[in-house]
Write a protein that holds these residues in place. Structure first.
Motif, mmCIF file in Angstrom:
data_model
loop_
_atom_site.group_PDB
_atom_site.id
_atom_site.type_symbol
_atom_site.label_atom_id
_atom_site.label_comp_id
_atom_site.label_asym_id
_atom_site.label_seq_id
_atom_site.Cartn_x
_atom_site.Cartn_y
_atom_site.Cartn_z
ATOM 1 N N VAL A 90 56.506 -16.310 7.184
ATOM 2 C CA VAL A 90 55.118 -16.441 6.729
ATOM 3 C C VAL A 90 54.167 -15.950 7.810
ATOM 4 O O VAL A 90 53.252 -15.170 7.538
ATOM 5 C CB VAL A 90 54.798 -17.899 6.323
ATOM 6 C CG1 VAL A 90 53.296 -18.134 6.231
ATOM 7 C CG2 VAL A 90 55.466 -18.235 5.000
ATOM 8 N N ASP A 91 54.381 -16.391 9.051
ATOM 9 C CA ASP A 91 53.501 -15.973 10.150
ATOM 10 C C ASP A 91 53.479 -14.457 10.297
ATOM 11 O O ASP A 91 52.410 -13.855 10.406
ATOM 12 C CB ASP A 91 53.946 -16.605 11.472
ATOM 13 C CG ASP A 91 53.700 -18.099 11.535
ATOM 14 O OD1 ASP A 91 52.898 -18.617 10.723
ATOM 15 O OD2 ASP A 91 54.313 -18.756 12.400
ATOM 16 N N ALA A 92 54.644 -13.841 10.300
ATOM 17 C CA ALA A 92 54.734 -12.392 10.481
ATOM 18 C C ALA A 92 54.086 -11.647 9.322
ATOM 19 O O ALA A 92 53.333 -10.685 9.527
ATOM 20 C CB ALA A 92 56.194 -11.978 10.633
ATOM 21 N N PHE A 93 54.340 -12.107 8.101
ATOM 22 C CA PHE A 93 53.796 -11.417 6.931
ATOM 23 C C PHE A 93 52.278 -11.539 6.863
ATOM 24 O O PHE A 93 51.574 -10.551 6.622
ATOM 25 C CB PHE A 93 54.431 -11.950 5.645
ATOM 26 C CG PHE A 93 53.928 -11.244 4.424
ATOM 27 C CD1 PHE A 93 54.375 -9.978 4.110
ATOM 28 C CD2 PHE A 93 52.981 -11.833 3.603
ATOM 29 C CE1 PHE A 93 53.907 -9.299 2.989
ATOM 30 C CE2 PHE A 93 52.499 -11.179 2.485
ATOM 31 C CZ PHE A 93 52.968 -9.902 2.179
ATOM 32 N N VAL A 94 51.761 -12.741 7.074
ATOM 33 C CA VAL A 94 50.309 -12.948 7.025
ATOM 34 C C VAL A 94 49.626 -12.097 8.085
ATOM 35 O O VAL A 94 48.605 -11.459 7.816
ATOM 36 C CB VAL A 94 49.962 -14.446 7.184
ATOM 37 C CG1 VAL A 94 48.490 -14.644 7.494
ATOM 38 C CG2 VAL A 94 50.350 -15.212 5.924
ATOM 39 N N GLU A 95 50.170 -12.057 9.271
ATOM 40 C CA GLU A 95 49.575 -11.261 10.348
ATOM 41 C C GLU A 95 49.570 -9.769 9.989
ATOM 42 O O GLU A 95 48.564 -9.088 10.167
ATOM 43 C CB GLU A 95 50.330 -11.492 11.658
ATOM 44 C CG GLU A 95 49.678 -10.851 12.849
ATOM 45 C CD GLU A 95 48.280 -11.366 13.131
ATOM 46 O OE1 GLU A 95 47.445 -10.557 13.578
ATOM 47 O OE2 GLU A 95 48.009 -12.559 12.915
ATOM 48 N N GLU A 96 50.687 -9.274 9.489
ATOM 49 C CA GLU A 96 50.764 -7.850 9.146
ATOM 50 C C GLU A 96 49.833 -7.498 7.986
ATOM 51 O O GLU A 96 49.108 -6.505 8.038
ATOM 52 C CB GLU A 96 52.196 -7.461 8.798
ATOM 53 C CG GLU A 96 52.342 -5.980 8.546
ATOM 54 C CD GLU A 96 53.787 -5.535 8.391
ATOM 55 O OE1 GLU A 96 53.976 -4.347 8.118
ATOM 56 O OE2 GLU A 96 54.706 -6.369 8.525
ATOM 57 N N LEU A 97 49.833 -8.296 6.948
ATOM 58 C CA LEU A 97 48.980 -8.012 5.796
ATOM 59 C C LEU A 97 47.503 -8.117 6.172
ATOM 60 O O LEU A 97 46.694 -7.284 5.760
ATOM 61 C CB LEU A 97 49.310 -8.957 4.635
ATOM 62 C CG LEU A 97 48.692 -8.603 3.292
ATOM 63 C CD1 LEU A 97 49.138 -7.220 2.826
ATOM 64 C CD2 LEU A 97 49.054 -9.647 2.252
ATOM 65 N N ALA A 98 47.151 -9.106 6.979
ATOM 66 C CA ALA A 98 45.765 -9.248 7.424
ATOM 67 C C ALA A 98 45.338 -8.055 8.264
ATOM 68 O O ALA A 98 44.194 -7.599 8.168
ATOM 69 C CB ALA A 98 45.584 -10.544 8.209
ATOM 70 N N HIS A 99 46.242 -7.526 9.045
ATOM 71 C CA HIS A 99 45.936 -6.339 9.851
ATOM 72 C C HIS A 99 45.497 -5.187 8.952
ATOM 73 O O HIS A 99 44.530 -4.492 9.241
ATOM 74 C CB HIS A 99 47.150 -5.939 10.688
ATOM 75 C CG HIS A 99 46.991 -4.639 11.390
ATOM 76 N ND1 HIS A 99 46.142 -4.474 12.462
ATOM 77 C CD2 HIS A 99 47.540 -3.431 11.144
ATOM 78 C CE1 HIS A 99 46.197 -3.210 12.859
ATOM 79 N NE2 HIS A 99 47.022 -2.552 12.072
ATOM 80 N N TYR A 100 46.202 -4.984 7.859
ATOM 81 C CA TYR A 100 45.897 -3.862 6.970
ATOM 82 C C TYR A 100 44.741 -4.138 6.008
ATOM 83 O O TYR A 100 43.980 -3.242 5.672
ATOM 84 C CB TYR A 100 47.133 -3.452 6.177
ATOM 85 C CG TYR A 100 48.130 -2.730 7.043
ATOM 86 C CD1 TYR A 100 47.903 -1.418 7.447
ATOM 87 C CD2 TYR A 100 49.282 -3.357 7.493
ATOM 88 C CE1 TYR A 100 48.796 -0.752 8.247
ATOM 89 C CE2 TYR A 100 50.186 -2.700 8.300
ATOM 90 C CZ TYR A 100 49.939 -1.396 8.680
ATOM 91 O OH TYR A 100 50.824 -0.748 9.491
ATOM 92 N N LEU A 101 44.622 -5.359 5.546
ATOM 93 C CA LEU A 101 43.620 -5.641 4.522
ATOM 94 C C LEU A 101 42.316 -6.234 5.066
ATOM 95 O O LEU A 101 41.253 -5.941 4.530
ATOM 96 C CB LEU A 101 44.188 -6.584 3.458
ATOM 97 C CG LEU A 101 45.323 -6.040 2.609
ATOM 98 C CD1 LEU A 101 45.789 -7.100 1.617
ATOM 99 C CD2 LEU A 101 44.905 -4.779 1.871
#
Length: 95
Positions: free
Chosen positions: A79-90
């Motif tokens: 969850v931490d990794a996915f949220v961070e990556e998606l937030a970076h792009y969006l």
């Protein structure tokens, strides 16, 4: 988990469109930038949880644990990794 709150708001807006595919993966379209993101079934589960207003870490982890029957520690890291990556792009690119 401020990043998740920002994502939750954005994913609930008209600026982002998300679609779950037949194999349970998904596609996210950033309408403003016309960028398309492919996510696996776990990512799509997190996206749907965020869109549904679950924006706290514990709630997101619980959703993944319940859906995929994995241990909470693994789900937490995912969850931490996915949220961070998606937030970076969006989110970050909108600032």
């Amino acid at each position: 988990m401020r990043r998740a709150v920002d994502l939750s708001r954005l994913l609930s807006s008209e600026a982002i469109s998300q679609t779950r595919l037949a194999d349970q993966s998904g596609v996210i379209l950033d309408i403003d930038s016309l960028q398309v993101f492919s996510v696996n079934d776990t990512g799509m589960c997190v996206v749907e949880a965020l869109r549904d207003g679950i924006d706290d870490h514990k709630g997101l982890v619980r959703r993944i644990v319940d859906e995929f029957e994995i241990d909470p520690e693994t789900a937490s890291g995912d969850v931490d990794a996915f949220v961070e990556e998606l937030a970076h792009y969006l989110v970050d690119r909108r600032v």
